[in-house]
Write a protein that holds these residues in place. Structure first.
Motif, PDB file in Angstrom:
ATOM      1  N   ARG A 171       0.875  -1.172   0.000  1.00  0.00           N
ATOM      2  CA  ARG A 171       0.000   0.000   0.000  1.00  0.00           C
ATOM      3  C   ARG A 171       0.910   1.219   0.000  1.00  0.00           C
ATOM      4  N   PRO A 172       0.614   2.261  -0.786  1.00  0.00           N
ATOM      5  CA  PRO A 172       1.536   3.409  -0.875  1.00  0.00           C
ATOM      6  C   PRO A 172       1.612   4.177   0.437  1.00  0.00           C
ATOM      7  N   VAL A 173       2.787   4.751   0.666  1.00  0.00           N
ATOM      8  CA  VAL A 173       2.981   5.562   1.874  1.00  0.00           C
ATOM      9  C   VAL A 173       2.734   7.034   1.596  1.00  0.00           C
ATOM     10  N   VAL A 174       2.634   7.412   0.314  1.00  0.00           N
ATOM     11  CA  VAL A 174       2.315   8.789  -0.052  1.00  0.00           C
ATOM     12  C   VAL A 174       1.027   8.783  -0.849  1.00  0.00           C
ATOM     13  N   TYR A 175       0.286   9.885  -0.772  1.00  0.00           N
ATOM     14  CA  TYR A 175      -1.033   9.937  -1.399  1.00  0.00           C
ATOM     15  C   TYR A 175      -0.978  10.379  -2.852  1.00  0.00           C
ATOM     16  N   THR A 176      -0.032  11.231  -3.203  1.00  0.00           N
ATOM     17  CA  THR A 176       0.080  11.690  -4.578  1.00  0.00           C
ATOM     18  C   THR A 176       1.503  11.515  -5.057  1.00  0.00           C
ATOM     19  N   THR A 177       1.694  11.412  -6.368  1.00  0.00           N
ATOM     20  CA  THR A 177       3.024  11.320  -6.945  1.00  0.00           C
ATOM     21  C   THR A 177       3.170  12.376  -8.029  1.00  0.00           C
ATOM     22  N   ALA A 178       4.362  12.914  -8.138  1.00  0.00           N
ATOM     23  CA  ALA A 178       4.613  13.950  -9.143  1.00  0.00           C
ATOM     24  C   ALA A 178       4.814  13.348 -10.528  1.00  0.00           C
ATOM     25  N   GLY A 179       5.018  12.082 -10.607  1.00  0.00           N
ATOM     26  CA  GLY A 179       5.223  11.392 -11.879  1.00  0.00           C
ATOM     27  C   GLY A 179       5.134   9.907 -11.647  1.00  0.00           C
ATOM     28  N   TRP A 180       5.596   9.146 -12.622  1.00  0.00           N
ATOM     29  CA  TRP A 180       5.591   7.697 -12.457  1.00  0.00           C
ATOM     30  C   TRP A 180       6.564   7.310 -11.341  1.00  0.00           C
ATOM     31  N   THR A 181       6.097   6.479 -10.433  1.00  0.00           N
ATOM     32  CA  THR A 181       6.901   6.037  -9.292  1.00  0.00           C
ATOM     33  C   THR A 181       7.022   4.524  -9.323  1.00  0.00           C
ATOM     34  N   ILE A 182       8.237   4.019  -9.179  1.00  0.00           N
ATOM     35  CA  ILE A 182       8.441   2.571  -9.213  1.00  0.00           C
ATOM     36  C   ILE A 182       8.265   1.982  -7.824  1.00  0.00           C
ATOM     37  N   VAL A 183       7.692   0.794  -7.782  1.00  0.00           N
ATOM     38  CA  VAL A 183       7.471   0.044  -6.544  1.00  0.00           C
ATOM     39  C   VAL A 183       8.110  -1.324  -6.701  1.00  0.00           C
ATOM     40  N   SER A 184       8.778  -1.797  -5.674  1.00  0.00           N
ATOM     41  CA  SER A 184       9.340  -3.146  -5.659  1.00  0.00           C
ATOM     42  C   SER A 184       8.914  -3.830  -4.371  1.00  0.00           C
ATOM     43  N   VAL A 185       8.330  -5.002  -4.492  1.00  0.00           N
ATOM     44  CA  VAL A 185       7.845  -5.723  -3.318  1.00  0.00           C
ATOM     45  C   VAL A 185       8.153  -7.206  -3.491  1.00  0.00           C
ATOM     46  N   ASP A 186       8.618  -7.840  -2.426  1.00  0.00           N
ATOM     47  CA  ASP A 186       8.927  -9.266  -2.457  1.00  0.00           C
ATOM     48  C   ASP A 186       7.654 -10.083  -2.343  1.00  0.00           C
ATOM     49  N   ILE A 187       7.538 -11.102  -3.158  1.00  0.00           N
ATOM     50  CA  ILE A 187       6.404 -12.010  -3.060  1.00  0.00           C
ATOM     51  C   ILE A 187       6.923 -13.444  -3.044  1.00  0.00           C
ATOM     52  N   LYS A 188       6.175 -14.299  -2.376  1.00  0.00           N
ATOM     53  CA  LYS A 188       6.450 -15.730  -2.350  1.00  0.00           C
ATOM     54  C   LYS A 188       5.172 -16.446  -2.763  1.00  0.00           C
ATOM     55  N   ALA A 189       5.236 -17.148  -3.866  1.00  0.00           N
ATOM     56  CA  ALA A 189       4.056 -17.813  -4.406  1.00  0.00           C
ATOM     57  C   ALA A 189       4.340 -19.297  -4.588  1.00  0.00           C
ATOM     58  N   PRO A 190       4.342 -20.063  -3.497  1.00  0.00           N
ATOM     59  CA  PRO A 190       4.593 -21.506  -3.621  1.00  0.00           C
ATOM     60  C   PRO A 190       3.420 -22.257  -4.233  1.00  0.00           C
ATOM     61  N   HIS A 191       2.266 -21.603  -4.304  1.00  0.00           N
ATOM     62  CA  HIS A 191       1.077 -22.202  -4.901  1.00  0.00           C
ATOM     63  C   HIS A 191       0.431 -21.145  -5.807  1.00  0.00           C
ATOM     64  N   PRO A 192      -0.503 -21.526  -6.661  1.00  0.00           N
ATOM     65  CA  PRO A 192      -1.065 -20.571  -7.609  1.00  0.00           C
ATOM     66  C   PRO A 192      -1.665 -19.338  -6.951  1.00  0.00           C
ATOM     67  N   LEU A 193      -1.324 -18.160  -7.497  1.00  0.00           N
ATOM     68  CA  LEU A 193      -1.800 -16.875  -6.977  1.00  0.00           C
ATOM     69  C   LEU A 193      -2.113 -15.934  -8.133  1.00  0.00           C
ATOM     70  N   GLU A 194      -3.013 -15.001  -7.874  1.00  0.00           N
ATOM     71  CA  GLU A 194      -3.256 -13.874  -8.763  1.00  0.00           C
ATOM     72  C   GLU A 194      -2.802 -12.596  -8.064  1.00  0.00           C
ATOM     73  N   LEU A 195      -2.385 -11.614  -8.850  1.00  0.00           N
ATOM     74  CA  LEU A 195      -2.152 -10.268  -8.343  1.00  0.00           C
ATOM     75  C   LEU A 195      -3.418  -9.457  -8.570  1.00  0.00           C
ATOM     76  N   VAL A 196      -3.840  -8.705  -7.567  1.00  0.00           N
ATOM     77  CA  VAL A 196      -5.040  -7.876  -7.677  1.00  0.00           C
ATOM     78  C   VAL A 196      -4.666  -6.434  -7.355  1.00  0.00           C
ATOM     79  N   PHE A 197      -4.780  -5.547  -8.344  1.00  0.00           N
ATOM     80  CA  PHE A 197      -4.562  -4.116  -8.153  1.00  0.00           C
ATOM     81  C   PHE A 197      -5.928  -3.488  -7.891  1.00  0.00           C
ATOM     82  N   GLU A 198      -6.119  -2.977  -6.688  1.00  0.00           N
ATOM     83  CA  GLU A 198      -7.444  -2.524  -6.262  1.00  0.00           C
ATOM     84  C   GLU A 198      -7.413  -1.053  -5.875  1.00  0.00           C
ATOM     85  N   VAL A 199      -8.379  -0.312  -6.387  1.00  0.00           N
ATOM     86  CA  VAL A 199      -8.527   1.106  -6.047  1.00  0.00           C
ATOM     87  C   VAL A 199      -9.959   1.337  -5.585  1.00  0.00           C
TER      88      VAL A 199
END
Length: 569
Positions: free
Chosen positions: A278-306
């Motif tokens: 979840r973002p720590v800032v509410y607005t961005t001045a431009g495109w901002t890159i995010v990197s997050v570690d995930i572990k998927a030992p079994h089938p998973l979907e990514l869900v981008f929710e707003v």
């Protein structure tokens, strides 16, 4: 995982048919050998001998297998040319099943005797669906096989529109492909994810994609049509098909302070969500890159929710989703193998131990099977653990068998087999607890009830603890009449929920729901295999129950003259 084609930019026309304008403006992804749109031919794909035939549709530029043309065959198998792609790649399959039938995708390694099932679907639809299947890196050449099985009867068919093989992981996407890499929008009457960029839906978004290319594309969701509090838009990735651990990266652009809530979740096959960012800032001045570690030992979907609070909630855009097998952060816990807690007791106690080093409440034994008793669960002639062997005449004891500690904050599936001997009452005679790192019992998760004797039975349950924990098998002997012999064998622990379907080896079948593609040789012999439950029909022959859970078994009328042929498993 299958996905309906969505048309967030052109709601009235499928994106597949958006025509020359879309093709000219969208950057074409790199396509690997094995890709085929079936417009000018089959690209080296061919129907495998011994099965029905796939047929080209000259008008629609697709390839189909129809039950009307299968004759005596049950299916048709389409085989690719030999592919030699050492790096990770993704197969995107556009298909449709009409009526009743199924479609399977297999991997056939060069010089291997088996076809490995990677994906299957029996989902009927009135439109094209898309499946995304990961092909892990390999040093061996291979072929991919499409196994179409329409059921016999009018109107049943399986069709394939195109096969795209692209480099990288199936969750990766820059949204330049017509089918959006298999990502799908969950329809909401008011707020939805749309394709942004040139020729996209008219919008006030002053954005180019992350490359600043005016012809580039991205995904965005706008609050302008939100009518209710907490209107939610979801963009979902394809379901992963193989285990994946590493770094998920993406770019996002967010407008309007406190006007929306933006989160990224993982969702498993059972629909369980876990927030991973979840973002720590509410607005961005431009495109901002995010990197997050995930572990998927079994089938998973990514869900981008707003979620928007009102029509003045601004917008959120995302682009360039990528994945690396290396973790983003050095302090991320390394992937561990829960198989350290597996044991078949063939070579000792593995990492299991009794509470008192010198105690003998649990004994490792081996018995020679005969018509009155069976051997161990693993091989029939190996070893297993037996409780109460020396203490059946000394009631009032408790024997604890401790397993190894496993890290916390993971969901585990424990499976094991047990067997009851003797005549004593055994309700509650075997109990399983979860202990924490201080050797304190946290939860009683399973207990034995009176059941069938002399047959190996399967038990399984799912558990999750926030702290490091271990499983403890507790054998209880209250008195002479409640001290039956209890055996345990083949303990396995895996990450994930026991309800989730786990991958199986080629040809693997437990015959619980069918015969898994095995077929009988009806013409070449005079005997048939029968799928039965419990004892075999004749006395003093065969097992008392099946090997899986002690209840269902597959046997035959005449064991000495039976032939079974495996076709396409």
């Amino acid at each position: 995982m299958t996905r309906l084609y969505l048309a967030p930019v052109l709601p009235l026309l499928p994106l597949l048919l958006c025509g020359a304008l879309c093709g000219a403006l969208r950057a074409q992804p790199l396509l690997l050998p094995g890709t085929c749109s079936f417009e000018l031919g089959t690209c080296g794909y061919a129907s495998e001998h011994g099965y029905g035939s796939w047929r080209m549709n000259d008008e629609g530029h697709l390839i189909t297998v129809d039950s009307a043309f299968l004759d005596q065959h049950q299916k048709a198998v389409l085989t690719s040319p030999v592919l030699d792609q050492p790096d990770w790649s993704c197969v995107r399959l556009v298909y449709q099943i009409t009526g009743l039938g199924s479609l399977k995708l297999h991997l056939r390694p060069d010089s291997d005797n088996f076809d490995y099932l990677l994906w299957t679907s029996n989902q009927t639809s009135d439109s094209w669906l898309i499946a995304s299947v990961d092909l892990p890196n390999t040093t061996n050449p291979y072929q991919i096989l499409l196994d179409g099985q329409p059921e016999h009867g009018p109107g049943n068919s399986v069709a394939v529109f195109e096969i795209h093989i692209v480099p990288g992981y199936c969750v990766e996407c820059n949204f330049e492909e017509h089918h959006l890499c298999g990502y799908s929008n969950t329809w909401n009457p008011n707020v939805n994810w749309y394709v942004g960029g040139t020729v996209a839906r008219e919008s006030d978004l002053p954005l180019n994609d992350t490359t600043e290319d005016q012809r580039g594309h991205y995904m965005y969701v706008d609050s302008v049509y939100a009518k209710h509090f907490q209107e939610v838009a979801k963009l979902t990735s394809p379901m992963t098909t193989v285990a994946m651990d590493g770094c998920l990266s993406f770019y996002y652009y967010r407008d309007q302070e406190r006007g929306n809530i933006f989160s990224v979740f993982t969702r498993d096959q059972l629909g369980h969500y876990e927030e991973i960012w979840r973002p720590v800032v509410y607005t961005t001045a431009g495109w901002t890159i995010v990197s997050v570690d995930i572990k998927a030992p079994h089938p998973l979907e990514l869900v981008f929710e707003v979620a928007f609070n009102s029509a003045r909630g601004g917008y959120v855009a995302i682009d360039d989703i990528s994945f690396s097998p290396e973790f983003c952060h050095t302090d991320t816990e390394p992937t561990f193998d829960p198989a350290i807690a597996n044991c078949d007791f063939e070579n000792g106690f593995c990492l299991y131990h009794q509470e008192r080093a010198a105690s003998k409440e649990w004994s490792r034994v081996s018995v020679k099977p005969n018509m009155h008793r069976i051997g161990d669960h693993s091989t029939g002639s190996g070893h297993f653990l037996l409780a109460n062997t020396r203490f059946s005449s000394k009631p009032g004891y408790v024997g604890r068998l401790h397993g190894p500690f496993l890290p916390g904050n993971h969901k585990y599936c424990l499976r094991f087999y047990y067997l009851l001997y003797g005549f004593g009452k055994v309700d509650g005679g075997l109990v399983l607890y979860i202990y924490d790192e201080n050797n304190v019992a946290q939860e009683r998760v399973w207990s034995l009830t009176e059941t069938t004797r002399g047959v190996w039975m399967k038990a399984e349950f799912t558990y999750m603890k926030p702290m490091s924990s271990k499983v403890v098998f507790v054998s209880i002997c209250r008195n002479f009449w409640e001290c039956g012999l209890i055996a345990v064998d083949d303990i396995t622990i895996s990450v994930g929920d026991c309800q989730m379907t786990s991958g199986s080896l080629p040809g693997q079948c437990d015959f619980e729901t069918g015969i898994c593609g095995y077929t009988q040789d009806k013409a070449g012999d005079k005997a048939d295999w029968l799928r039965v439950r419990g004892y075999t029909p004749t006395s003093y022959t065969g097992p008392r129950g099946d090997h899986t859970n002690g209840v269902t078994s597959c046997t035959s009328r005449h064991l000495s003259c039976v032939q079974v042929t495996k076709l396409g498993c």
